[in-house]
Design an enzyme around this catalytic site. Structure first.
Site, PDB file in Angstrom:
ATOM      1  N   LYS A 205      -0.655   0.242  -9.045  1.00 47.55           N
ATOM      2  CA  LYS A 205       0.153   0.917 -10.494  1.00 47.55           C
ATOM      3  C   LYS A 205       1.388  -0.074 -11.021  1.00 47.55           C
ATOM      4  O   LYS A 205       1.937   0.304 -12.036  1.00 47.55           O
ATOM      5  CB  LYS A 205       0.693   2.103  -9.990  1.00 47.55           C
ATOM      6  CG  LYS A 205      -0.943   3.200 -10.130  1.00 47.55           C
ATOM      7  CD  LYS A 205      -0.423   4.543  -9.189  1.00 47.55           C
ATOM      8  CE  LYS A 205      -1.446   5.758  -9.702  1.00 47.55           C
ATOM      9  NZ  LYS A 205      -1.490   6.652  -8.388  1.00 47.55           N
TER      10      LYS A 205
ATOM     11  N   GLN B 128       2.370   9.239  -4.588  1.00 52.10           N
ATOM     12  CA  GLN B 128       1.052   9.076  -4.472  1.00 52.10           C
ATOM     13  C   GLN B 128       0.366  10.443  -3.483  1.00 52.10           C
ATOM     14  O   GLN B 128       1.164  10.427  -2.500  1.00 52.10           O
ATOM     15  CB  GLN B 128       0.793   7.725  -4.266  1.00 52.10           C
ATOM     16  CG  GLN B 128      -0.747   7.400  -3.866  1.00 52.10           C
ATOM     17  CD  GLN B 128      -1.375   7.324  -5.271  1.00 52.10           C
ATOM     18  OE1 GLN B 128      -0.610   7.352  -5.889  1.00 52.10           O
ATOM     19  NE2 GLN B 128      -2.161   7.284  -4.996  1.00 52.10           N
TER      20      GLN B 128
ATOM     21  N   ASP C 297       2.663  11.922 -13.826  1.00 51.49           N
ATOM     22  CA  ASP C 297       1.302  12.611 -13.320  1.00 51.49           C
ATOM     23  C   ASP C 297       1.326  13.939 -14.190  1.00 51.49           C
ATOM     24  O   ASP C 297      -0.420  14.011 -14.008  1.00 51.49           O
ATOM     25  CB  ASP C 297       1.585  12.805 -11.480  1.00 51.49           C
ATOM     26  CG  ASP C 297       1.296  11.512 -11.121  1.00 51.49           C
ATOM     27  OD1 ASP C 297       0.238  11.340 -11.883  1.00 51.49           O
ATOM     28  OD2 ASP C 297       1.345  11.414 -10.066  1.00 51.49           O
TER      29      ASP C 297
HETATM   30  N1  GUN Z   1      -4.228   9.995  -5.857  1.00 48.89           N
HETATM   31  C1  GUN Z   1      -5.220   9.908  -6.679  1.00 48.89           C
HETATM   32  N2  GUN Z   1      -4.513  10.131  -7.928  1.00 48.89           N
HETATM   33  C2  GUN Z   1      -3.544   9.951  -8.354  1.00 48.89           C
HETATM   34  C3  GUN Z   1      -3.236  10.345  -9.444  1.00 48.89           C
HETATM   35  O1  GUN Z   1      -3.126  10.454 -10.277  1.00 48.89           O
HETATM   36  N3  GUN Z   1      -1.702  10.793  -8.695  1.00 48.89           N
HETATM   37  C4  GUN Z   1      -0.969  10.652  -7.659  1.00 48.89           C
HETATM   38  N4  GUN Z   1       0.029  11.344  -7.470  1.00 48.89           N
HETATM   39  N5  GUN Z   1      -1.582  10.868  -7.079  1.00 48.89           N
HETATM   40  C5  GUN Z   1      -2.498  10.345  -6.503  1.00 48.89           C
END
Ligand code: GUN
Length: 283
Positions: free
Chosen positions: A53, A97, A120
């Site tokens: 990311k 996350q 998100d």
């Molecule tokens: N963990 C796995 N996928 C995601 C996501 O799209 N966003 C977040 N915040 N955590 C994750």
């Protein structure tokens, strides 16, 4: 019939190029879009995801900051960090996350993120906006799936879409986005007695359950669009989705591969949301 591949890598590359252009427009106006990513604990898979990311942000000219904390971090300390980022004007998007250590309530964390920075799309304000068809941030995975489905050129009005899975992050928002596009939507889940009865009449199948071979060739209508959100390993340790790709590709009209389908688009839509967070604040 052999299905056409829906190429998530190619679409993600085009999406990033469009984001990069819009980032330059903002930068020329003195705004540098910024994403803050918080990782608590040392789950190796999560560490890989957040590195991607952060690298993605840099690839389109955005700023990103990665904050890493030990698994012993208290919920109160995490909430305090989120509130500080809410108040930081250089930060347009905040991503914590998941999964979090068990002593931290993820809903508490998500609802503490400012909805205007919730890239998100997990905050109840953004989930609710999707429910009632108002603007807001859409969850990245189902949003990316919609973009993948759009590349087929098939109009969704009146089509039967079957979503397998009912998570807050994928299944439920996916069903709402398909509904917003005027599809007739069925949501199946672990309590659905005969999945094939539903999928066999589906023009679009989105599989988001986390179990390989959930969707097999005899369950798919010829010509259907099949989107595979799954990320599993087969007996040989190879990455695979929820769909028996080799079998279903002989029946479907379009299919997303794993890897190279939904995954790259999830990452790309996070960039889109972060860019739009910065654009909305600037406009
Ligand atoms: N963990 C796995 N996928 C995601 C996501 O799209 N966003 C977040 N915040 N955590 C994750």
């Amino acid at each position: 019939m052999t299905a056409q591949l829906i190429d998530g890598n190619a679409l993600a590359t085009r999406t990033r190029a469009q984001v990069a252009e819009r980032v330059q427009v903002l930068r020329s106006r003195g705004v540098l879009p910024g994403l803050a990513v918080i990782l608590v604990g040392d789950d190796p898979a999560s560490a890989v995801y957040v590195r991607h990311k952060v690298a993605d942000c840099e690839s389109v000219g955005m700023r990103s900051v990665l904050e890493r904390y030990p698994a012993t971090m208290t919920e109160a300390d995490l909430l305090a960090r989120v509130r500080a980022l809410n108040a930081d004007d250089a930060v347009h998007g905040i991503l914590v996350q998941m999964p979090l250590p068990r002593h931290i309530d993820p809903q508490q964390v998500i609802t503490t993120i400012s909805p205007a920075k919730d890239v998100d799309g997990f905050h109840v304000a953004n989930a609710g906006a999707l429910l009632v068809g108002r603007p807001g941030f859409k969850a990245c995975t189902p949003y990316g799936c919609m973009k993948l489905i759009e590349t087929t050129g098939v109009p969704l009005r009146g089509k039967h879409a079957v979503v397998i899975g009912r998570s807050n992050t994928v299944g439920k928002p996916m069903a709402l986005m398909l509904l917003q596009s005027n599809a007739t939507v069925t949501i199946c889940h672990s309590g659905t007695p005969d999945l094939a009865v539903h999928t066999r009449s589906a023009d679009i199948v989105v599989a988001a359950v986390g179990r390989r071979d959930t969707v097999r060739a005899d369950m798919v209508k010829p010509g259907a669009i099949v989107v595979d959100v799954g990320m599993n390993r087969n007996d040989a340790g190879k990455l695979c989705g929820d769909v028996d790709f080799a079998g279903v590709r002989e029946v479907a009209g379009w299919i997303t591969p794993v890897p190279g389908g939904v995954g790259p688009m999830t990452r790309a839509m996070l960039l889109v949301n972060t860019l739009e967070a910065a654009e909305r604040r600037t406009d």
